[in-house]
Design a protein around this motif. Structure first.
Motif, PDB file in Angstrom:
ATOM      1  N   THR A 152       0.854  -1.180   0.000  1.00  0.00           N
ATOM      2  CA  THR A 152       0.000   0.000   0.000  1.00  0.00           C
ATOM      3  C   THR A 152       0.894   1.235   0.000  1.00  0.00           C
ATOM      4  O   THR A 152       1.984   1.213   0.592  1.00  0.00           O
ATOM      5  CB  THR A 152      -0.931   0.047   1.222  1.00  0.00           C
ATOM      6  N   VAL A 153       0.456   2.273  -0.647  1.00  0.00           N
ATOM      7  CA  VAL A 153       1.237   3.502  -0.741  1.00  0.00           C
ATOM      8  C   VAL A 153       0.747   4.467   0.327  1.00  0.00           C
ATOM      9  O   VAL A 153      -0.375   4.982   0.263  1.00  0.00           O
ATOM     10  CB  VAL A 153       1.109   4.134  -2.139  1.00  0.00           C
ATOM     11  N   GLU A 154       1.576   4.692   1.339  1.00  0.00           N
ATOM     12  CA  GLU A 154       1.204   5.566   2.445  1.00  0.00           C
ATOM     13  C   GLU A 154       1.515   7.024   2.103  1.00  0.00           C
ATOM     14  O   GLU A 154       2.529   7.316   1.467  1.00  0.00           O
ATOM     15  CB  GLU A 154       1.955   5.162   3.717  1.00  0.00           C
ATOM     16  N   GLU A 201       5.439   7.238  -2.438  1.00  0.00           N
ATOM     17  CA  GLU A 201       4.395   8.107  -2.967  1.00  0.00           C
ATOM     18  C   GLU A 201       5.000   9.205  -3.838  1.00  0.00           C
ATOM     19  O   GLU A 201       4.487   9.502  -4.937  1.00  0.00           O
ATOM     20  CB  GLU A 201       3.589   8.737  -1.832  1.00  0.00           C
ATOM     21  N   ARG A 202       6.097   9.792  -3.390  1.00  0.00           N
ATOM     22  CA  ARG A 202       6.751  10.843  -4.174  1.00  0.00           C
ATOM     23  C   ARG A 202       7.309  10.291  -5.483  1.00  0.00           C
ATOM     24  O   ARG A 202       7.242  10.963  -6.526  1.00  0.00           O
ATOM     25  CB  ARG A 202       7.861  11.499  -3.345  1.00  0.00           C
ATOM     26  N   GLN A 203       7.829   9.088  -5.445  1.00  0.00           N
ATOM     27  CA  GLN A 203       8.362   8.474  -6.661  1.00  0.00           C
ATOM     28  C   GLN A 203       7.260   8.198  -7.666  1.00  0.00           C
ATOM     29  O   GLN A 203       7.443   8.388  -8.873  1.00  0.00           O
ATOM     30  CB  GLN A 203       9.108   7.186  -6.305  1.00  0.00           C
ATOM     31  N   GLU A 218       6.203   2.851 -10.507  1.00  0.00           N
ATOM     32  CA  GLU A 218       4.851   2.463 -10.869  1.00  0.00           C
ATOM     33  C   GLU A 218       3.964   2.374  -9.626  1.00  0.00           C
ATOM     34  O   GLU A 218       4.422   1.977  -8.563  1.00  0.00           O
ATOM     35  CB  GLU A 218       4.865   1.093 -11.556  1.00  0.00           C
ATOM     36  N   ALA A 219       2.701   2.724  -9.806  1.00  0.00           N
ATOM     37  CA  ALA A 219       1.736   2.524  -8.729  1.00  0.00           C
ATOM     38  C   ALA A 219       1.360   1.047  -8.675  1.00  0.00           C
ATOM     39  O   ALA A 219       1.421   0.346  -9.689  1.00  0.00           O
ATOM     40  CB  ALA A 219       0.496   3.369  -8.964  1.00  0.00           C
TER      41      ALA A 219
END
Length: 280
Positions: free
Chosen positions: A100-102, A108-110, A117-118
């Protein structure tokens, strides 16, 4: 984990279980996660822990990483098999978390800048499906969305979180729960140490309302294979729960055993969404 650390922890006589945050057996994935260890170091840490007398071992892995498809995830699981063959007895517990992207993290910044990639939800679902088949073939059983064990060796402290059993947390940033109140110690180690010597650790706390307690229980219980135990639901919310659960019983995401509302295999994948719909 140094030799001194492993020896010292064992000599306390307080701990017989050790969880190792491997995260990945692929060095390229570890670099993406900004981890300091290598895959070889992680596997060696597990083996050394066993040599120091830790027979109850758990390994943490993450799937859905940028650039990690189903094939790469299958290789990760093969590495678990390889590790197990190198031990006197297989790792008894696995925690496998979907990435998960916190908010506010480097990842998240990347992603926002296009450098990474998400997470792909369809790929994560396929990886989860592969994991279900793998655990069945390798002697593990699922007891929570992300947790698997051999021979019934569940993580008891995690189970306490999910079934609202009181627990005590010791150390900086540790959380405690007495059944009604939740408190968490200051995260800064220096401040924690300074206040601990005075007999009252610096902390914050909150008192949960009955609605908070109900919502938290639904959220955590739906992630377990046992599901929602009806008698654990506060009486004012039982009618609401039965009414709200009907559509999920109808579409096959929940089953009613009489005692529990249990998520099906498909329901486990939609546990968070169901929980939100069942909140009071």
């Amino acid at each position: 984990m140094t030799e001194d650390f492993l020896t010292g922890v064992r000599e306390t006589g307080l701990f017989d279980r050790l969880s190792v945050g491997v995260q990945s057996f692929d060095d390229s994935m570890l670099r993406k996660l900004n981890r300091r260890h290598s895959a070889a170091m992680a596997a060696d840490a597990v083996r050394r822990a066993e040599m120091h007398g830790f027979v109850r071992l758990s390994v943490d892995l993450i799937y859905g990483l940028p650039g990690q498809g189903v094939t790469e995830w299958a290789r990760e699981l093969k590495e678990v098999e390889r590790l197990n063959r190198s031990l006197l007895q297989p790792v008894e517990h696995l925690s496998c978390y979907a990435l998960t992207v916190e908010p506010g993290t480097m990842l998240e910044r990347q992603i926002e800048s296009g450098r990474s990639e998400a997470p792909d939800e369809e790929v994560q679902v396929a990886q989860y499906g592969l994991l279900q088949r793998w655990i069945a073939d390798n002697g593990y059983s699922q007891y929570e969305v992300s947790n698997y064990c051999r021979n019934g060796q569940r993580a008891l402290h995690n189970c306490r979180y999910w079934n609202r059993t009181p627990y005590l947390g010791l150390g900086a940033a540790a959380h405690s729960f007495d059944g009604t109140r939740r408190r968490w110690n200051v995260a800064d180690v220096a401040r924690y140490t300074a206040t601990a010597t005075d007999g009252e650790v610096e902390h914050e706390e909150e008192t949960l309302t009955q609605r908070d307690a109900y919502n938290e229980y639904v959220m955590t219980a739906l992630r377990t294979t046992e599901g929602i135990v009806k008698e654990m639901v506060p009486p004012p919310y039982r009618t609401h729960l039965e009414r709200a659960a009907k559509r999920y019983l109808h579409n096959g995401l929940l089953t009613d055993t009489g005692r529990c509302l249990k998520p099906t295999a498909d329901g486990m994948l939609q546990a968070d969404g169901m929980a939100a719909a069942l909140f009071g």
